[in-house]
Design a protein around this motif. Structure first.
Motif, PDB file in Angstrom:
ATOM      1  N   THR A 160     -20.171   3.439  20.142  1.00 15.76           N
ATOM      2  CA  THR A 160     -18.915   4.092  19.754  1.00 15.76           C
ATOM      3  C   THR A 160     -18.979   5.572  20.111  1.00 15.76           C
ATOM      4  N   GLU A 161     -17.950   6.049  20.772  1.00 18.86           N
ATOM      5  CA  GLU A 161     -17.821   7.478  21.074  1.00 18.86           C
ATOM      6  C   GLU A 161     -16.549   7.993  20.402  1.00 18.86           C
ATOM      7  N   THR A 162     -16.728   9.043  19.606  1.00 18.88           N
ATOM      8  CA  THR A 162     -15.616   9.612  18.850  1.00 18.88           C
ATOM      9  C   THR A 162     -15.467  11.080  19.210  1.00 18.88           C
ATOM     10  N   ALA A 163     -14.311  11.459  19.725  1.00 17.50           N
ATOM     11  CA  ALA A 163     -14.014  12.861  20.011  1.00 17.50           C
ATOM     12  C   ALA A 163     -13.260  13.434  18.823  1.00 17.50           C
ATOM     13  N   ASN A 164     -13.794  14.502  18.234  1.00 11.93           N
ATOM     14  CA  ASN A 164     -13.208  15.081  17.026  1.00 11.93           C
ATOM     15  C   ASN A 164     -12.907  16.559  17.224  1.00 11.93           C
ATOM     16  N   ASN A 165     -11.699  16.943  16.894  1.00 16.14           N
ATOM     17  CA  ASN A 165     -11.320  18.354  16.850  1.00 16.14           C
ATOM     18  C   ASN A 165     -10.827  18.662  15.444  1.00 16.14           C
TER      19      ASN A 165
ATOM     20  N   LEU B 116      -7.812  17.132  11.286  1.00 19.18           N
ATOM     21  CA  LEU B 116      -8.817  16.360  12.017  1.00 19.18           C
ATOM     22  C   LEU B 116      -8.106  15.403  12.971  1.00 19.18           C
ATOM     23  N   ASP B 117      -8.268  15.656  14.267  1.00 18.08           N
ATOM     24  CA  ASP B 117      -7.721  14.779  15.307  1.00 18.08           C
ATOM     25  C   ASP B 117      -8.875  14.039  15.973  1.00 18.08           C
ATOM     26  N   THR B 118      -8.750  12.713  16.040  1.00 19.02           N
ATOM     27  CA  THR B 118      -9.865  11.872  16.473  1.00 19.02           C
ATOM     28  C   THR B 118      -9.410  10.840  17.502  1.00 19.02           C
ATOM     29  N   ASP B 119     -10.167  10.719  18.586  1.00 20.88           N
ATOM     30  CA  ASP B 119      -9.998   9.632  19.550  1.00 20.88           C
ATOM     31  C   ASP B 119     -11.248   8.757  19.495  1.00 20.88           C
ATOM     32  N   ILE B 120     -11.049   7.437  19.310  1.00 24.28           N
ATOM     33  CA  ILE B 120     -12.166   6.516  19.083  1.00 24.28           C
ATOM     34  C   ILE B 120     -12.207   5.485  20.203  1.00 24.28           C
TER      35      ILE B 120
ATOM     36  N   LEU C  36     -10.370   2.653  24.667  1.00 27.22           N
ATOM     37  CA  LEU C  36      -9.788   3.454  23.598  1.00 27.22           C
ATOM     38  C   LEU C  36      -9.186   2.529  22.553  1.00 27.22           C
ATOM     39  N   ASP C  37      -9.722   2.572  21.328  1.00 32.14           N
ATOM     40  CA  ASP C  37      -9.278   1.670  20.261  1.00 32.14           C
ATOM     41  C   ASP C  37      -8.287   2.331  19.306  1.00 32.14           C
ATOM     42  N   GLN C  38      -8.567   3.604  18.934  1.00 30.24           N
ATOM     43  CA  GLN C  38      -7.734   4.254  17.918  1.00 30.24           C
ATOM     44  C   GLN C  38      -7.527   5.729  18.236  1.00 30.24           C
ATOM     45  N   GLU C  39      -6.394   6.235  17.768  1.00 32.88           N
ATOM     46  CA  GLU C  39      -6.123   7.672  17.723  1.00 32.88           C
ATOM     47  C   GLU C  39      -5.728   8.012  16.290  1.00 32.88           C
ATOM     48  N   ARG C  40      -6.372   9.018  15.726  1.00 35.80           N
ATOM     49  CA  ARG C  40      -6.103   9.385  14.337  1.00 35.80           C
ATOM     50  C   ARG C  40      -5.711  10.860  14.261  1.00 35.80           C
ATOM     51  N   ASN C  41      -4.697  11.131  13.454  1.00 35.15           N
ATOM     52  CA  ASN C  41      -4.284  12.498  13.142  1.00 35.15           C
ATOM     53  C   ASN C  41      -4.242  12.628  11.626  1.00 35.15           C
ATOM     54  N   GLN C  42      -5.075  13.511  11.090  1.00 32.20           N
ATOM     55  CA  GLN C  42      -5.176  13.644   9.638  1.00 32.20           C
ATOM     56  C   GLN C  42      -5.063  15.120   9.235  1.00 32.20           C
ATOM     57  N   THR C  43      -4.348  15.347   8.150  1.00 33.64           N
ATOM     58  CA  THR C  43      -4.183  16.701   7.611  1.00 33.64           C
ATOM     59  C   THR C  43      -4.361  16.658   6.105  1.00 33.64           C
ATOM     60  N   TYR C  44      -5.137  17.582   5.612  1.00 32.61           N
ATOM     61  CA  TYR C  44      -5.323  17.719   4.161  1.00 32.61           C
ATOM     62  C   TYR C  44      -5.118  19.178   3.795  1.00 32.61           C
ATOM     63  N   GLN C  45      -4.243  19.452   2.830  1.00 29.15           N
ATOM     64  CA  GLN C  45      -4.023  20.830   2.401  1.00 29.15           C
ATOM     65  C   GLN C  45      -3.817  20.872   0.895  1.00 29.15           C
TER      66      GLN C  45
ATOM     67  N   ALA D 275      -1.879  18.962  -3.834  1.00 34.67           N
ATOM     68  CA  ALA D 275      -2.496  18.627  -2.549  1.00 34.67           C
ATOM     69  C   ALA D 275      -1.689  17.551  -1.850  1.00 34.67           C
ATOM     70  N   ASP D 276      -1.818  17.543  -0.523  1.00 37.04           N
ATOM     71  CA  ASP D 276      -1.156  16.538   0.291  1.00 37.04           C
ATOM     72  C   ASP D 276      -2.122  16.106   1.388  1.00 37.04           C
ATOM     73  N   ALA D 277      -2.267  14.790   1.560  1.00 36.49           N
ATOM     74  CA  ALA D 277      -3.121  14.249   2.620  1.00 36.49           C
ATOM     75  C   ALA D 277      -2.285  13.304   3.480  1.00 36.49           C
ATOM     76  N   PHE D 278      -2.145  13.662   4.753  1.00 39.37           N
ATOM     77  CA  PHE D 278      -1.339  12.868   5.675  1.00 39.37           C
ATOM     78  C   PHE D 278      -2.257  12.250   6.724  1.00 39.37           C
ATOM     79  N   THR D 279      -2.128  10.935   6.907  1.00 43.39           N
ATOM     80  CA  THR D 279      -2.949  10.211   7.879  1.00 43.39           C
ATOM     81  C   THR D 279      -2.065   9.321   8.739  1.00 43.39           C
ATOM     82  N   LYS D 280      -2.234   9.438  10.064  1.00 43.41           N
ATOM     83  CA  LYS D 280      -1.554   8.547  11.001  1.00 43.41           C
ATOM     84  C   LYS D 280      -2.603   7.921  11.909  1.00 43.41           C
ATOM     85  N   ILE D 281      -2.673   6.584  11.888  1.00 40.16           N
ATOM     86  CA  ILE D 281      -3.660   5.848  12.680  1.00 40.16           C
ATOM     87  C   ILE D 281      -2.916   4.947  13.659  1.00 40.16           C
ATOM     88  N   GLN D 282      -3.169   5.157  14.934  1.00 37.45           N
ATOM     89  CA  GLN D 282      -2.597   4.305  15.974  1.00 37.45           C
ATOM     90  C   GLN D 282      -3.694   3.396  16.519  1.00 37.45           C
ATOM     91  N   GLU D 283      -3.548   2.090  16.297  1.00 39.50           N
ATOM     92  CA  GLU D 283      -4.508   1.116  16.813  1.00 39.50           C
ATOM     93  C   GLU D 283      -4.001   0.632  18.177  1.00 39.50           C
TER      94      GLU D 283
END
Length: 770
Positions: free
Chosen positions: A339-344, A379-383, A394-403, A434-442
């Motif tokens: 598994t290779e995960t690119a994280n920004n 946290l933006d992630t490509d899996i 490429l299996d997933q793209e994730r965009n997550q925000t926590y504030q 607090a607010d946590a937003f998660t979007k996962i594209q499979e």
């Protein structure tokens, strides 16, 4: 024969401060000299500073009897007994010229930077061994009983759990502590038995005190540290202080370019599902950039009152590719997955507070303040996965925000009823949202999942505390704190609350100090406390590890309640301590199987209970140019849960040693380390560890301070654990990137000492904003 004359009187006194002016018979300032403060019997050195341009000052000297000695080349020595009251003392001293011809004079002083009193520990951070360290977390890691987690995101005190952190008397969180400049820290104190005035959310307190500034002067420090771990790390810090005699400014700016390395491996099985999984996670190079900035303003008022404003900023970016190797077996099926995960990732933290302190009546002191804090993480992630060597997809793209935002108000009153009785009472209000937003594209399934999670918490508290003297041989401090806590969390557009809790708790505390004689004291303490989960651990943020394992938060976490009884016997600097505690709902990370998701989940959970005791001895020692600090503790800790397999609990040993040798006036060598023996703590079985460090510091031309440090020389800081709980049998290792060669150089411009900078954080929940 040498002669000297002193005229001693008080002027512009500051509490618990000893200051002085030293001149010759013609009224000229003595350029340089040494000022030493001993105990009344002149056996132990308590304080040391240099006489520069006729002035000296000691901060935070406790009331009592002392002996002060002043030496200057070409002048007669001065020595006299000194009685220090709480109001402080200022001295005017005239030295007479010494007619004796001296070829060379060298005064070398060694003082242990770590001191112990009534079970508490205090460290002088301005000691060269500590002041050369650029990161406050690394300073803490050098102290006895203090453990920093492998991911550097939590602090644990042996036998005490996670401590609260205070700056100037009020709470800060780990982000704000990590943003501090070591050069602006005067002392760090570990309070093992805090009073009711401190918040109930913790069994121990780390109290950080800033350095003080001189009236009408300025000072700037520039510090550069090159650190070689598995990757190269660079720390650049600048700190400035300025005062015009009416107000003071304090500022720090740091830029850290870090190459963070991280790894862990776990093998676990789920017998009910006939599943076995073995994985290795590696972050070979996380390009981490940090900018830390702080600005503080301080304006003194009459009768030791003050008004202050303080702000802290911390900006961080992470670009971290993660590599994971996984072996998976389910009945007859076997898979090998790469598994290779690119994280920004970004993390932005801000905190600002306003303080007002004033004596509003002869015996009544007021402190009030408010504070706003915010934290945002993206946290933006490509899996991508490679099953059995057929290639990456490429299996997933994730965009997550926590504030999260937090607002706090507090009011403290201190009433000195008499010389033998003080009454403290106050109230606090805190609200966090607090607010946590998660979007996962499979990608493979052409599906998209969106989670919008909201969290709100309110905390109202009030306390009252009495302290004083019943007899000459008995001091006490007792009180109670009442806290009302309301928590709500839900999914956006959901039909019900995920969490809707309301709780009221009482937290009594009692401390008795028996003075057996002039050198021996016995302290006995009882306390009830609470440990609430960090806000981020109650969100919906998750981390992808491999197709079969997810790292997740837990919205259903409950706080941990603790009852504790401790005792400490102290003879001079040496002490023996013992404690017993019992926790309800302790929080630990474990792996569990989620049937709905058909995945294993690594997350924090509440276990049933935890109990334990420890007995320890502390032996500080000083002899000429050698100072030594040694502690050893026998611990017994039992963690239980009805869904876990309980192993045979065994006691374990923690030992710490630090040795310092002063060579001449400008060089110091230090070496030491700590060890933990193997531990079977009920559910968890953990490994033994031996960690060794050494350092050498040298000052050139009085302004260049250089240091060379070697940390974790044997690379022994790897955290192993195994357990069986909720139908999962797991065994793994968290590897710490602690082996380090670091070189630091600091240049000092100007000279600032004297009048203090005061500021308190108001928010009681800052440590939970992560």
């Amino acid at each position: 024969m040498s002669h000297c004359l002193i005229i001693s009187f008080s002027f512009a006194q500051t509490p618990n401060v000893v200051s002085g002016k030293v001149v010759d018979e013609n009224g000229n300032n003595i350029a340089i000299g040494d000022v030493l403060v001993y105990d009344a019997k002149q056996k132990n050195l308590m304080k040391y500073t240099q006489l520069i341009n006729g002035s000296f000052a000691f901060d935070y000297v406790e009331e009592g009897n002392y002996y002060i000695k002043i030496s200057a080349l070409g002048y007669g020595d001065y020595g006299k007994e000194l009685l220090l009251a709480k109001s402080g003392v200022a001295l005017q001293i005239i030295l007479k010229e010494d007619v004796t011809a001296l070829e060379e004079v060298e005064i070398t002083v060694s003082k242990n930077p770590i001191t112990f009193k009534n079970g508490n520990l205090k460290v002088d951070v301005q000691n060269p061994i500590f002041s050369s360290i650029p990161d406050p977390l690394n300073v803490l890691s050098k102290l006895p009983n203090v453990q920093i987690a492998a991911n550097r995101e939590s602090i644990t005190i042996i036998g005490k759990g996670n401590p609260l952190i205070y700056l100037g008397g009020q709470r800060i969180n780990l982000e704000e502590f990590a943003s501090l400049s070591v050069d602006n820290i005067d002392t760090i104190e570990l309070i093992n038995n805090p009073s009711s005035k401190y918040e109930a959310d913790g069994r121990a307190v780390i109290l950080v005190t800033r350095k003080r500034n001189l009236v009408e002067n300025a000072k700037v420090n520039i510090n550069e540290t090159a650190s070689f771990r598995r990757n190269f790390n660079n720390y650049l810090n600048a700190n400035g202080n300025y005062s015009n005699g009416k107000w003071s400014l304090q500022s720090n700016l740091a830029y850290n370019d870090l190459g963070h390395w991280e790894s862990n491996t776990f093998a676990f099985s789920i017998p009910k599902e006939d599943v076995f999984l073995d994985y290795l996670v590696l972050i070979p190079l996380n390009n981490r950039k940090q900018i830390n900035w702080g600005l503080g303003f301080f304006h003194p008022l009459k009768k030791d009152g003050y008004l202050s404003i303080n702000t802290t900023f911390r900006l961080q970016t992470d670009a971290s590719p993660i590599e994971t190797e996984t072996f998976f077996k389910n009945r007859e099926r076997e898979d090998t997955i790469l598994t290779e995960t690119a994280n920004n990732q970004t993390k932005d933290y801000f905190s600002g507070n306003f303080n007002y302190s004033k004596q509003i009546a002869t015996k009544l002191n007021l402190f009030t303040g408010f504070q706003y804090s915010s934290f945002k993480q993206t946290l933006d992630t490509d899996i991508s996965n490679n099953f059995n060597g057929i290639g990456f997809n490429l299996d997933q793209e994730r965009n997550q925000t926590y504030q999260i935002g937090s607002l706090a108000l507090r009011l403290d009153l201190e009433y000195n009823v008499s010389d033998k009785l003080k009454w403290e009472f106050g109230t606090n209000w805190n609200e966090a949202w607090a607010d946590a937003f998660t979007k996962i594209q499979e990608i493979s399934r052409s599906e998209e999942n969106v989670i919008d999670f909201d969290y709100k918490e309110r905390l109202y508290s009030g306390y009252t505390s009495l302290s004083g003297t019943l007899k000459k041989w008995l001091n006490y401090n007792g009180g109670v704190r009442i806290e009302y806590n309301q928590v709500k969390s839900d999914i956006e557009n959901g039909d019900y609350h995920l969490v809707n809790r309301k709780n009221t708790y009482a937290f009594p505390r009692l401390n008795l100090n028996f003075k057996l004689d002039s050198t021996k004291t016995l302290s006995v303490n009882y306390a009830r406390s609470i440990s609430r989960p960090n806000f981020s651990r109650t969100s919906s943020i998750s981390a992808y590890i491999n197709p079969y394992l997810e790292g997740s938060s837990n919205v259903n976490l409950l706080p941990t309640l603790t009852n504790e009884l401790t005792a400490n016997f102290q003879w001079k600097g040496k002490s023996i301590n013992a404690s017993y505690f019992r926790n309800a709902n302790p929080m630990y990370f474990t792996i569990r199987y989620d049937e709905i998701m058909d995945k294993a989940i690594l997350s924090p959970v509440n276990l049933n209970n935890e109990s334990g005791f420890n007995v320890g001895i502390t032996l500080p020692f000083s002899y000429k140019k050698w100072t030594s600090t040694n502690t050893i503790t026998l611990n017994y800790n039992k963690i239980e849960d009805k869904m876990a397999t309980l192993g045979e609990t065994n006691p374990y040993i923690y030992a710490y040693s630090n040795q310092q040798f002063r060579i001449g006036k400008d060089m110091m060598i230090s070496f030491g380390g700590w060890l933990l023996s193997k531990r079977q703590e009920g559910i968890f079985k953990r490994n033994s560890m031996v960690v060794l460090d050494t350092s050498i510091t040298k000052t050139f031309f009085k302004r260049f301070n250089c240091a060379l440090r070697l940390n974790d020389i044997t690379r022994g800081m790897n955290f192993e654990e195994s357990y069986a709980i909720n139908g999962v049998e797991a065994e793994g290792v968290y590897f710490a990137d602690a082996k380090e060669i670091a070189f630091s150089i600091k240049y000092v411009l100007g000279n600032v000492k004297g009048v203090r900078f005061k500021n308190k954080d108001v928010d009681e929940n800052l440590k939970r904003i992560r």
